[in-house]
Design a protein around this motif. Structure first.
Motif, PDB file in Angstrom:
ATOM      1  N   SER A 199     -34.065  97.347   5.943  1.00 50.70           N
ATOM      2  CA  SER A 199     -33.337  97.467   7.212  1.00 50.70           C
ATOM      3  C   SER A 199     -31.981  98.135   7.001  1.00 50.70           C
ATOM      4  N   THR A 214     -42.143  94.461   6.156  1.00 51.72           N
ATOM      5  CA  THR A 214     -41.634  95.582   6.947  1.00 51.72           C
ATOM      6  C   THR A 214     -41.822  96.881   6.186  1.00 51.72           C
ATOM      7  N   VAL A 260     -31.796 106.250  12.642  1.00 51.03           N
ATOM      8  CA  VAL A 260     -32.071 105.325  13.752  1.00 51.03           C
ATOM      9  C   VAL A 260     -33.588 105.110  13.875  1.00 51.03           C
ATOM     10  N   ALA A 261     -34.346 106.218  13.809  1.00 49.68           N
ATOM     11  CA  ALA A 261     -35.802 106.106  13.920  1.00 49.68           C
ATOM     12  C   ALA A 261     -36.384 105.289  12.759  1.00 49.68           C
ATOM     13  N   LYS A 296     -38.410  97.661  11.312  1.00 52.44           N
ATOM     14  CA  LYS A 296     -38.611  96.370  11.973  1.00 52.44           C
ATOM     15  C   LYS A 296     -40.082  96.137  12.345  1.00 52.44           C
ATOM     16  N   THR A 297     -40.892  97.183  12.270  1.00 46.43           N
ATOM     17  CA  THR A 297     -42.305  97.095  12.625  1.00 46.43           C
ATOM     18  C   THR A 297     -43.084  96.460  11.477  1.00 46.43           C
ATOM     19  N   ALA A 302     -34.819 102.987  11.032  1.00 49.54           N
ATOM     20  CA  ALA A 302     -34.395 101.591  11.193  1.00 49.54           C
ATOM     21  C   ALA A 302     -35.318 100.872  12.174  1.00 49.54           C
ATOM     22  N   GLU A 303     -35.708 101.556  13.245  1.00 52.43           N
ATOM     23  CA  GLU A 303     -36.649 100.965  14.203  1.00 52.43           C
ATOM     24  C   GLU A 303     -38.016 100.760  13.556  1.00 52.43           C
ATOM     25  N   LEU A 304     -38.422 101.742  12.772  1.00 56.13           N
ATOM     26  CA  LEU A 304     -39.712 101.637  12.083  1.00 56.13           C
ATOM     27  C   LEU A 304     -39.685 100.504  11.056  1.00 56.13           C
TER      28      LEU A 304
END
Length: 187
Positions: free
Chosen positions: A185, A181, A165-166, A172-173, A168-170
């Motif tokens: 993803s 990216t 999860v962490a 998108k940054t 996946a969020e990273l």
């Protein structure tokens, strides 16, 4: 007066006219020693030597010159030499400035990195980071479970889930330099 025609140098008045000053100004400089050794044995002025000493001992910003009535060949040659030397000096200064600019450019080239090269390096670093984080749970779950007295399989599953999860969020940054990216993803 016939002896005056055979002077070794020029008369004091002629030199004064060439310099655009009064004969008295030349006499004063001779008396002060500003024009030492320019008076020849026959009383004439060594114009070349006098001109060199005149300019060496004077501030051009403080001179008030009268326009000369006639310009002699000696004066034209001296002015041409001054212009040439001034031109040469400007050329030398430009060459020094150019060399300094080249040195500064070389320093900048050593201090900067190609944008595409930086993007590849960031992407490579982030892929290594992503792989290390995905492996973290499998490598350290049993040690952490022993310390906190938990089930190692459940702890490994929970750690891996939260890491994904962490990541996946990273992913998108946006990376610096618009490298894209950080990760895929689809973790």
């Amino acid at each position: 007066m016939g002896g005056r025609k055979n002077l070794e140098g020029v008369s004091l008045a002629a030199f004064a006219r060439e310099m655009g000053v009064t004969p008295n100004a030349v006499r004063q400089r001779v008396q002060r020693g500003s024009l030492a050794g320019v008076i020849l044995a026959d009383g004439s002025v060594d114009a070349v030597k006098a001109r060199v000493q005149w300019f060496a001992n004077s501030n051009p910003n403080q001179q008030r010159r009268k326009p000369a009535a006639k310009t002699s060949k000696l004066r034209e040659a001296a002015e041409g030499a001054e212009e040439n030397s001034e031109y040469d000096l400007k050329v030398e200064r430009m060459a020094v400035d150019l060399e300094a600019a080249k040195i500064n450019l070389e320093r900048l080239k050593e201090a900067t990195v190609d944008r595409e090269e930086a993007r590849r390096a960031i992407r490579s670093l982030m892929l290594v980071f992503r792989a290390a984080m995905l492996n973290f749970a499998n490598r350290h779950a049993s040690d952490i479970a022993a310390e906190v007295e938990a089930d190692p399989v459940r702890l490994a599953g929970a750690l891996e889930g939260y890491m994904r999860v962490a990541l996946a969020e990273l992913a998108k940054t946006r990376a610096p330099l618009d490298a894209g990216t950080f990760g895929d993803s689809a973790c």
